[in-house]
Design an enzyme around this catalytic site. Structure first.
Site, PDB file in Angstrom:
ATOM      1  N   LYS A  34     164.897  25.632  -0.302  1.00 37.42           N
ATOM      2  CA  LYS A  34     165.036  26.540  -1.449  1.00 37.42           C
ATOM      3  C   LYS A  34     166.445  26.424  -2.043  1.00 37.42           C
ATOM      4  CE  LYS A  34     166.151  30.090   1.957  1.00 37.42           C
ATOM      5  NZ  LYS A  34     165.590  31.134   2.810  1.00 37.42           N
ATOM      6  N   ARG A 125     162.402  43.281   5.185  1.00 43.23           N
ATOM      7  CA  ARG A 125     162.592  42.556   3.925  1.00 43.23           C
ATOM      8  C   ARG A 125     161.199  42.121   3.496  1.00 43.23           C
ATOM      9  NH1 ARG A 125     166.455  37.297   3.329  1.00 43.23           N
ATOM     10  NH2 ARG A 125     164.653  36.421   4.411  1.00 43.23           N
ATOM     11  N   TYR A 239     197.718  32.887 -12.338  1.00 48.95           N
ATOM     12  CA  TYR A 239     197.421  34.219 -12.867  1.00 48.95           C
ATOM     13  C   TYR A 239     197.994  35.311 -11.974  1.00 48.95           C
ATOM     14  CZ  TYR A 239     194.036  32.562 -16.335  1.00 48.95           C
ATOM     15  OH  TYR A 239     193.432  31.967 -17.409  1.00 48.95           O
ATOM     16  N   MET A 287     189.419  29.733 -12.827  1.00 50.79           N
ATOM     17  CA  MET A 287     188.033  29.307 -13.057  1.00 50.79           C
ATOM     18  C   MET A 287     187.844  27.806 -12.847  1.00 50.79           C
ATOM     19  SD  MET A 287     185.698  29.666 -16.465  1.00 50.79           S
ATOM     20  CE  MET A 287     185.855  31.436 -16.575  1.00 50.79           C
TER      21      MET A 287
HETATM   22  C1  LIG Z   1     165.907  30.763   4.081  1.00 50.48           C
HETATM   23  C2  LIG Z   1     164.980  31.009   5.193  1.00 50.48           C
HETATM   24  C3  LIG Z   1     165.056  30.223   6.352  1.00 50.48           C
HETATM   25  C4  LIG Z   1     166.196  29.277   6.617  1.00 50.48           C
HETATM   26  O1  LIG Z   1     167.265  30.037   7.153  1.00 50.48           O
HETATM   27  P1  LIG Z   1     168.640  29.404   7.638  1.00 50.48           P
HETATM   28  O2  LIG Z   1     169.391  30.578   8.136  1.00 50.48           O
HETATM   29  O3  LIG Z   1     169.261  28.793   6.426  1.00 50.48           O
HETATM   30  O4  LIG Z   1     168.334  28.392   8.678  1.00 50.48           O
HETATM   31  C5  LIG Z   1     164.072  30.392   7.311  1.00 50.48           C
HETATM   32  N1  LIG Z   1     163.078  31.287   7.145  1.00 50.48           N
HETATM   33  C6  LIG Z   1     162.986  32.082   6.053  1.00 50.48           C
HETATM   34  C7  LIG Z   1     161.876  33.057   5.948  1.00 50.48           C
HETATM   35  C8  LIG Z   1     163.937  31.978   5.056  1.00 50.48           C
HETATM   36  O5  LIG Z   1     163.870  32.770   3.983  1.00 50.48           O
END
Ligand SMILES: *Cc1c(COP(=O)(O)O)cnc(C)c1O
Length: 338
Positions: A34, A125, A239, A287
């Site tokens: 992702k 979650r 800055y 930036m």
């Molecule tokens: C993003 C995610 C992972 C990967 O987690 P890492 O901590 O990056 O290894 C695994 N399972 C779910 C459900 C996730 O959302």
């Protein structure tokens, strides 16, 4: 067009991290790709992992899924499930997260395509609550998942979630069960089940001490010097004049800043490497630019310097998480795979 900053990524390190996680977990290793493979570039990461033997990939949304091209022997699943506006992509499985999603999937999917399910075991979650599991009756579940809230620390929730997940696994039929992200793999094999879903550690992140010496760095940052200048004792840099020179010295202004994901937390704390020397960042990161103290180093306009960006220590320096550092890498880098 020339780009004055580079992200150099090492395919072999990705493959070696994949193999190391296989060895630690002693089970099938999938990959969370992702967020553009955590900012590194999903196309090359997927290609590299396919070569390493990975056949299970995870993205967050269907639009991310549409951008991933996989051969028929590999599988893709969408972690956010099946929402009101989503449509099925053939061969891609949703990870259903709620009773509503299960219903929607059943009604819109007359062909009985297989799906994954996420059960919430304590993170609160995504996932079906333990009280909602009756909604799964009769559903063809490819992989049943849960996810740990605190795998990167030693927290009582880890054992509690493991216990709950074992109970679910014995009550709800599925082809495979999966609980572990990168950190959970590093805790121990009891978390591995039939499939693990690392992201961070494939890309060089080390979420727990057990990963030190096991997980290798994947990405390195390099920026070109736009200008060098002399500052005199008493001069300030950048800055808000946060850095005050205590002696006369030279500085270099580098072509990287917080818009590139080199965040303000590195102000007066980060380091850059030049011919083996460590050059401290002086003043605020802006930036597009960052100043470093050259001390005695011979550095000229146009030289390339490597930003010290070892993920665990960069996270400590900047106060950001390793995840934020990776996914924050901006679009101005030339992403060069070696
Ligand atoms: C993003 C995610 C992972 C990967 O987690 P890492 O901590 O990056 O290894 C695994 N399972 C779910 C459900 C996730 O959302």
């Amino acid at each position: 067009m020339h780009r004055p900053l580079r992200l150099i990524c090492d395919k072999r390190a990705v493959s070696q991290n994949y193999a190391a996680l296989q060895e630690r977990s002693a089970t099938v290793v999938g990959a969370a790709v992702k967020a553009d493979a955590y900012g590194l570039g999903v196309a090359t990461v997927v290609e590299t992992l396919l070569e390493a033997g990975c056949r299970d990939f995870f993205v967050s949304t269907w639009s991310e899924a549409a951008a991933v091209a996989l051969p028929p022997e590999a599988r893709l699943a969408v972690l956010h499930g099946f929402g009101t506006a989503d449509s099925v992509i053939p061969g891609v499985r949703p990870v259903l997260n709620s009773v509503e999603q299960v219903r929607r999937w059943r009604s819109l999917n007359p062909d009985g395509l297989s799906c994954d399910v996420m059960v919430d075991t304590g993170m609160n979650r995504l996932g079906l609550s333990l009280t909602d599991l009756a909604a799964l009756d009769g559903l063809q579940i490819h992989t049943l998942h849960s996810h740990l809230a605190c795998a990167d620390e030693d927290h009582p929730l880890n054992q509690l979630q493991l216990k709950r997940f074992r109970e679910i696994a014995s009550a709800i039929p599925a082809n495979r069960y999966s609980l572990a992200n990168s950190a959970a793999i590093l805790i121990g094999r009891e978390f591995a089940f039939d499939l693990v879903r690392p992201g961070l550690s494939l890309y060089g992140g080390i979420p727990r001490a057990e990963g030190e010496g096991v997980i290798q760095r994947v990405a390195s940052l390099h920026a070109q010097v736009v200008q060098t200048r002399k500052v005199n004792a008493g001069d300030t840099v950048g800055y808000n004049a946060t850095y005050v020179a205590r002696r006369d010295h030279r500085i270099a202004i580098l072509n990287i800043g917080y818009a590139d994901g080199y965040f303000r937390g590195f102000s007066d704390r980060g380091y850059v490497r030049a011919a083996g020397a460590r050059l401290p960042v002086v003043g605020r990161v802006s930036m597009d630019l960052t100043a470093v103290d050259l001390t005695d180093q011979e550095v000229a306009e146009g030289d390339w310097l490597e930003i010290e960006w070892d993920l665990p220590s960069a996270a400590r320096q900047s106060g950001m998480s390793q995840y934020e550092l990776l996914t924050g890498l901006g679009s101005r880098f030339e992403r060069r795979w070696i």
